[in-house]
Scaffold this motif. Structure first.
Motif, PDB file in Angstrom:
ATOM      1  N   LYS A 256       0.840  -1.206   0.000  1.00  0.00           N
ATOM      2  CA  LYS A 256       0.000   0.000   0.000  1.00  0.00           C
ATOM      3  C   LYS A 256       0.874   1.253   0.000  1.00  0.00           C
ATOM      4  CE  LYS A 256      -4.112   1.820   2.234  1.00  0.00           C
ATOM      5  NZ  LYS A 256      -5.048   1.668   3.341  1.00  0.00           N
ATOM      6  N   LYS A 257       1.932   1.226   0.808  1.00  0.00           N
ATOM      7  CA  LYS A 257       2.842   2.366   0.881  1.00  0.00           C
ATOM      8  C   LYS A 257       3.527   2.584  -0.475  1.00  0.00           C
ATOM      9  CE  LYS A 257       6.492   4.196   3.827  1.00  0.00           C
ATOM     10  NZ  LYS A 257       7.456   3.905   4.871  1.00  0.00           N
TER      11      LYS A 257
ATOM     12  N   GLN B  76       3.311   5.805  -3.056  1.00  0.00           N
ATOM     13  CA  GLN B  76       4.518   6.470  -3.568  1.00  0.00           C
ATOM     14  C   GLN B  76       4.465   6.585  -5.098  1.00  0.00           C
ATOM     15  OE1 GLN B  76       7.602   3.951  -1.945  1.00  0.00           O
ATOM     16  NE2 GLN B  76       8.003   5.349  -0.233  1.00  0.00           N
TER      17      GLN B  76
END
Length: 149
Positions: free
Chosen positions: A8-9, A13
């Motif tokens: 998810k991160k 990004q």
């Protein structure tokens, strides 16, 4: 659990990076085109908002009837109209063969002391050629007639 958070991160990004890249490319295109965005003006627009004397742009409309004056040397004076306003034009040089009164024309040059000083004149006899901006300007003034098909 830790793996899905990482994905998810990473996705956030990538989306953020893509957004920044899109904004940057849009800004660069806008910067590159800044000279071309206001390149065309109709006579009514010039009267409403006179351009700076150092700004090179294109004017378009119809050559006003009875306005062509061939002066001393190669200087030619005439007026361009869109039906709403008329702008005097001076041009030094040889005009295109198809340059006539009541015909569409586009000129490139500068607007200095109320006169458009053309460095280039383009003319076409055939209304079907007439640049879209000229047609739109004439339509806006209610002057344009569709060519007979």
């Amino acid at each position: 659990m830790a793996m899905t958070g990482l994905k998810k991160k990473r996705r956030i990004q990538i989306v953020a990076l893509a957004t920044v890249a899109l904004a940057l490319s849009t800004a660069l295109i806008g910067y590159a085109m800044r000279d071309g965005i206001n390149l065309f003006r109709a006579p009514s627009q010039i009267i409403a908002e006179p351009p700076q004397p150092n700004e090179v742009f294109r004017i378009g409309g119809l050559v006003e009837e009875g306005s062509i004056q061939r002066g001393v040397g190669e200087v030619i004076r005439f007026s361009v109209t869109d039906g709403g306003a008329s702008i005097p034009v001076t041009y030094t040089g040889v005009l295109p063969d198809l340059f006539e009164e009541n015909q569409g024309m586009v000129g490139q040059g500068k607007f200095i002391n109320g006169v458009f000083e053309a460095s280039e004149i383009l003319a076409k006899h055939d209304e079907t050629y007439m640049p879209k901006e000229v047609v739109d300007a004439l339509k806006a003034q209610g002057v344009y007639q569709e060519p007979d098909a």
